[in-house]
Write a protein that holds these residues in place. Structure first.
Motif, PDB file in Angstrom:
ATOM      1  N   GLY A   1       0.607  -1.105   0.155  1.00  0.00           N
ATOM      2  CA  GLY A   1      -0.185   0.188   0.432  1.00  0.00           C
ATOM      3  C   GLY A   1       0.875   1.300  -0.246  1.00  0.00           C
ATOM      4  O   GLY A   1       1.770   1.345  -0.747  1.00  0.00           O
ATOM      5  N   ASP A   2       0.865   2.009   0.902  1.00  0.00           N
ATOM      6  CA  ASP A   2       1.148   4.081   1.107  1.00  0.00           C
ATOM      7  C   ASP A   2       2.044   3.264   2.305  1.00  0.00           C
ATOM      8  O   ASP A   2       2.048   3.195   3.137  1.00  0.00           O
ATOM      9  CB  ASP A   2      -0.260   4.584   1.637  1.00  0.00           C
ATOM     10  CG  ASP A   2       0.915   6.076   1.082  1.00  0.00           C
ATOM     11  OD1 ASP A   2       2.111   6.048   1.482  1.00  0.00           O
ATOM     12  OD2 ASP A   2      -0.114   7.146   1.199  1.00  0.00           O
TER      13      ASP A   2
ATOM     14  N   ASP B   1       3.504   4.459  -2.813  1.00  0.00           N
ATOM     15  CA  ASP B   1       2.247   4.962  -2.954  1.00  0.00           C
ATOM     16  C   ASP B   1       1.481   3.978  -3.122  1.00  0.00           C
ATOM     17  O   ASP B   1       1.465   2.843  -3.221  1.00  0.00           O
ATOM     18  CB  ASP B   1       1.937   5.826  -3.711  1.00  0.00           C
ATOM     19  CG  ASP B   1       2.842   7.479  -3.788  1.00  0.00           C
ATOM     20  OD1 ASP B   1       2.944   7.535  -2.805  1.00  0.00           O
ATOM     21  OD2 ASP B   1       3.051   7.823  -4.487  1.00  0.00           O
ATOM     22  N   SER B   2       0.114   4.628  -2.607  1.00  0.00           N
ATOM     23  CA  SER B   2      -0.817   3.115  -2.909  1.00  0.00           C
ATOM     24  C   SER B   2      -1.258   3.335  -3.947  1.00  0.00           C
ATOM     25  O   SER B   2      -1.860   3.981  -4.657  1.00  0.00           O
ATOM     26  CB  SER B   2      -2.050   3.953  -1.268  1.00  0.00           C
ATOM     27  OG  SER B   2      -3.379   2.483  -1.228  1.00  0.00           O
ATOM     28  N   ASP B   3      -2.053   1.824  -4.621  1.00  0.00           N
ATOM     29  CA  ASP B   3      -2.300   1.757  -5.450  1.00  0.00           C
ATOM     30  C   ASP B   3      -1.781   2.367  -6.683  1.00  0.00           C
ATOM     31  O   ASP B   3      -1.758   1.912  -7.862  1.00  0.00           O
ATOM     32  CB  ASP B   3      -3.720   2.220  -5.757  1.00  0.00           C
ATOM     33  CG  ASP B   3      -4.708   1.822  -4.313  1.00  0.00           C
ATOM     34  OD1 ASP B   3      -5.201   0.527  -4.384  1.00  0.00           O
ATOM     35  OD2 ASP B   3      -5.669   3.181  -4.502  1.00  0.00           O
ATOM     36  N   SER B   4      -0.268   1.557  -6.396  1.00  0.00           N
ATOM     37  CA  SER B   4       0.141   1.653  -7.081  1.00  0.00           C
ATOM     38  C   SER B   4       1.375   0.749  -6.661  1.00  0.00           C
ATOM     39  O   SER B   4       1.933   0.693  -5.854  1.00  0.00           O
ATOM     40  CB  SER B   4       1.545   3.291  -7.748  1.00  0.00           C
ATOM     41  OG  SER B   4       2.422   3.032  -8.371  1.00  0.00           O
ATOM     42  N   GLN B   5       2.508   0.461  -7.676  1.00  0.00           N
ATOM     43  CA  GLN B   5       3.971  -0.431  -7.581  1.00  0.00           C
ATOM     44  C   GLN B   5       4.924   0.460  -8.369  1.00  0.00           C
ATOM     45  O   GLN B   5       6.089  -0.583  -8.180  1.00  0.00           O
ATOM     46  CB  GLN B   5       4.112  -1.374  -8.242  1.00  0.00           C
ATOM     47  CG  GLN B   5       2.808  -2.079  -7.587  1.00  0.00           C
ATOM     48  CD  GLN B   5       2.132  -4.011  -8.361  1.00  0.00           C
ATOM     49  OE1 GLN B   5       2.252  -4.006  -9.633  1.00  0.00           O
ATOM     50  NE2 GLN B   5       2.433  -5.175  -8.096  1.00  0.00           N
ATOM     51  N   ARG B   6       4.418   2.166  -7.573  1.00  0.00           N
ATOM     52  CA  ARG B   6       5.640   2.933  -8.522  1.00  0.00           C
ATOM     53  C   ARG B   6       6.842   2.819  -6.481  1.00  0.00           C
ATOM     54  O   ARG B   6       5.630   3.632  -5.860  1.00  0.00           O
ATOM     55  CB  ARG B   6       5.355   3.928  -9.600  1.00  0.00           C
ATOM     56  CG  ARG B   6       5.064   3.887  -9.980  1.00  0.00           C
ATOM     57  CD  ARG B   6       4.535   5.049 -10.528  1.00  0.00           C
ATOM     58  NE  ARG B   6       5.709   6.445 -10.747  1.00  0.00           N
ATOM     59  CZ  ARG B   6       5.409   7.508 -10.786  1.00  0.00           C
ATOM     60  NH1 ARG B   6       4.313   8.473 -11.692  1.00  0.00           N
ATOM     61  NH2 ARG B   6       7.006   8.351 -11.590  1.00  0.00           N
ATOM     62  N   VAL B   7       8.226   2.098  -6.989  1.00  0.00           N
ATOM     63  CA  VAL B   7       8.780   2.719  -5.942  1.00  0.00           C
ATOM     64  C   VAL B   7      10.267   3.630  -6.025  1.00  0.00           C
ATOM     65  O   VAL B   7      10.447   3.415  -7.596  1.00  0.00           O
ATOM     66  CB  VAL B   7       9.235   1.764  -5.388  1.00  0.00           C
ATOM     67  CG1 VAL B   7      10.566   1.640  -4.408  1.00  0.00           C
ATOM     68  CG2 VAL B   7       8.547   0.629  -4.968  1.00  0.00           C
TER      69      VAL B   7
ATOM     70  N   TYR C   1       1.732  -4.770  -2.984  1.00  0.00           N
ATOM     71  CA  TYR C   1       2.513  -5.057  -2.764  1.00  0.00           C
ATOM     72  C   TYR C   1       3.961  -4.732  -3.733  1.00  0.00           C
ATOM     73  O   TYR C   1       4.028  -5.405  -4.686  1.00  0.00           O
ATOM     74  CB  TYR C   1       2.429  -5.814  -1.795  1.00  0.00           C
ATOM     75  CG  TYR C   1       2.891  -7.317  -2.039  1.00  0.00           C
ATOM     76  CD1 TYR C   1       3.625  -7.690  -3.200  1.00  0.00           C
ATOM     77  CD2 TYR C   1       1.604  -8.216  -2.440  1.00  0.00           C
ATOM     78  CE1 TYR C   1       3.760  -8.933  -3.455  1.00  0.00           C
ATOM     79  CE2 TYR C   1       1.613  -9.391  -3.006  1.00  0.00           C
ATOM     80  CZ  TYR C   1       2.622  -9.686  -3.180  1.00  0.00           C
ATOM     81  OH  TYR C   1       2.649 -10.739  -3.695  1.00  0.00           O
ATOM     82  N   VAL C   2       5.097  -4.354  -3.577  1.00  0.00           N
ATOM     83  CA  VAL C   2       6.304  -4.889  -4.272  1.00  0.00           C
ATOM     84  C   VAL C   2       7.567  -5.183  -3.334  1.00  0.00           C
ATOM     85  O   VAL C   2       7.470  -5.255  -1.997  1.00  0.00           O
ATOM     86  CB  VAL C   2       6.764  -3.212  -4.916  1.00  0.00           C
ATOM     87  CG1 VAL C   2       7.853  -4.092  -6.081  1.00  0.00           C
ATOM     88  CG2 VAL C   2       5.647  -2.814  -5.636  1.00  0.00           C
ATOM     89  N   ASP C   3       8.133  -6.399  -3.913  1.00  0.00           N
ATOM     90  CA  ASP C   3       9.329  -6.676  -3.015  1.00  0.00           C
ATOM     91  C   ASP C   3      10.095  -6.653  -3.290  1.00  0.00           C
ATOM     92  O   ASP C   3      10.531  -6.344  -4.706  1.00  0.00           O
ATOM     93  CB  ASP C   3       9.335  -8.711  -3.197  1.00  0.00           C
ATOM     94  CG  ASP C   3       7.810  -9.158  -2.206  1.00  0.00           C
ATOM     95  OD1 ASP C   3       6.787  -8.517  -1.756  1.00  0.00           O
ATOM     96  OD2 ASP C   3       8.085 -10.295  -3.205  1.00  0.00           O
TER      97      ASP C   3
ATOM     98  N   GLY D   1      10.713   1.161   9.327  1.00  0.00           N
ATOM     99  CA  GLY D   1       9.099   1.824   8.871  1.00  0.00           C
ATOM    100  C   GLY D   1       7.928   1.965   8.861  1.00  0.00           C
ATOM    101  O   GLY D   1       7.690   2.356  10.249  1.00  0.00           O
ATOM    102  N   ASN D   2       7.321   2.300   7.864  1.00  0.00           N
ATOM    103  CA  ASN D   2       6.548   2.949   8.378  1.00  0.00           C
ATOM    104  C   ASN D   2       4.958   2.645   7.467  1.00  0.00           C
ATOM    105  O   ASN D   2       5.335   2.906   6.113  1.00  0.00           O
ATOM    106  CB  ASN D   2       6.051   4.631   8.428  1.00  0.00           C
ATOM    107  CG  ASN D   2       6.110   5.595   7.762  1.00  0.00           C
ATOM    108  OD1 ASN D   2       6.967   5.575   6.425  1.00  0.00           O
ATOM    109  ND2 ASN D   2       5.382   6.149   6.791  1.00  0.00           N
ATOM    110  N   GLY D   3       3.782   3.200   7.301  1.00  0.00           N
ATOM    111  CA  GLY D   3       2.830   3.367   6.370  1.00  0.00           C
ATOM    112  C   GLY D   3       1.841   2.088   6.466  1.00  0.00           C
ATOM    113  O   GLY D   3       1.880   1.607   7.637  1.00  0.00           O
ATOM    114  N   ASP D   4       0.995   1.325   5.197  1.00  0.00           N
ATOM    115  CA  ASP D   4       0.822   0.662   5.001  1.00  0.00           C
ATOM    116  C   ASP D   4       1.467  -0.792   6.145  1.00  0.00           C
ATOM    117  O   ASP D   4       0.039  -1.674   6.875  1.00  0.00           O
ATOM    118  CB  ASP D   4      -0.330   0.340   3.991  1.00  0.00           C
ATOM    119  CG  ASP D   4      -1.261   1.584   3.732  1.00  0.00           C
ATOM    120  OD1 ASP D   4      -2.265   2.313   4.726  1.00  0.00           O
ATOM    121  OD2 ASP D   4      -1.807   1.535   2.645  1.00  0.00           O
ATOM    122  N   GLY D   5       2.080  -0.924   5.388  1.00  0.00           N
ATOM    123  CA  GLY D   5       2.584  -2.687   5.595  1.00  0.00           C
ATOM    124  C   GLY D   5       4.136  -2.547   4.901  1.00  0.00           C
ATOM    125  O   GLY D   5       4.298  -2.293   3.887  1.00  0.00           O
TER     126      GLY D   5
END
Length: 279
Positions: free
Chosen positions: A132-133, A158-164, A198-200, A245-249
């Protein structure tokens, strides 16, 4: 000893904000870089015995939820304000893992073993998942997350995006706010997973100990990003590594830390030591 009180008023107000930030940091680098160069031979003598030493090797997807290498505390980060802080005291590490690793959103891990960066480098291999975010922080050199001399490498999704985005910076703003030196995007995934947001990411970070930090980041589909930032302050004392870490997960799968030879040129490819399991 260098003062960590940063006076923005001493610099020309006509400079744009980012120019001001870069000028402040460049000014702060001059004296410690000279001291490091002048004392190189002495530092090499004191660090020779730890060169190529494996400091930490933890796989949190396989181990019991305890580790002698880390302690934890609550972590707060407000990206729009550039503020991060540890809330409460550090306590013994004990986190229940899931199938991937340990959840560390709103937590900060501090290594019990220390690293030395006077004349050699430190390589950090790790794998983590952003959901997520969310954001993941690697912090070295500093005495704490607010230290202006700390090196901060932040991964932001960002949420709903797999851009990092990978963001290098330090807490050198007024009130020790985070200010970025360099921001770069990991190439986007070819196929976006709309069901699981999510992105690994596998990271190989070399803190060179001088002004430079090198990074290679690889996503699960083998998209790769290489980057270097040369805006950091040399460190002349043993310090801890902090991961937050911080945010959704945020899930941390594994971490390996090793003292290695310093990379001598910006154009030289760092030697990668595969100490961690890859995905």
């Amino acid at each position: 000893m260098r003062s960590k009180s940063l006076d923005f008023r001493a610099h020309q107000p006509r400079l744009y904000n980012q120019e001001l930030i870069m000028k402040i940091q460049a000014d702060r680098q001059v004296s410690p870089l000279k001291e490091q160069k002048d004392s190189q031979e002495e530092f090499q003598q004191t660090e020779r015995h730890i060169l190529n030493k494996l400091i930490i090797a933890d796989n949190f997807s396989q181990q019991i939820p305890k580790s002698a290498n880390w302690e934890i505390a609550n972590f707060y980060s407000h990206s729009s304000e550039g503020l991060s802080e540890v809330r409460g005291n550090f306590r013994p590490f004990e986190i229940q893992p899931n199938n991937f690793g340990i959840p560390i959103q709103n937590l900060v891990l501090r290594s019990k073993p220390t690293i030395s960066l006077k004349s050699i480098a430190c390589e950090i291999n790790l794998t983590f998942r952003l959901i997520g975010d969310s954001a993941f922080f690697i912090i070295t050199r500093g005495s704490g997350v607010k230290d202006p001399d700390a090196m901060i490498c932040k991964f932001k999704k960002d949420s709903d995006s797999q851009r990092v985005f990978v963001i290098f910076g330090a807490n050198i703003g007024p009130g020790n706010e985070f200010k970025f030196f360099k921001k770069q995007e990991i190439p986007e995934l070819e196929e976006i997973n709309e069901i699981q947001d999510y992105v690994d990411i596998k990271v190989d970070l070399i803190d060179n100990g001088d002004d430079k930090v090198f990074i290679t980041a690889v996503t699960t589909n083998k998209r790769c990003m290489n980057s270097c930032c040369n805006k950091f302050i040399p460190c002349f004392r043993d310090t801890h590594i902090m991961l937050a870490g911080n945010g959704d997960g945020v899930l941390l799968k594994n971490v390996a830390v090793k003292q290695v030879e310093r990379v001598e040129s910006n154009h030289q490819q760092p030697v990668h030591h595969e100490c961690c399991e890859i995905f």
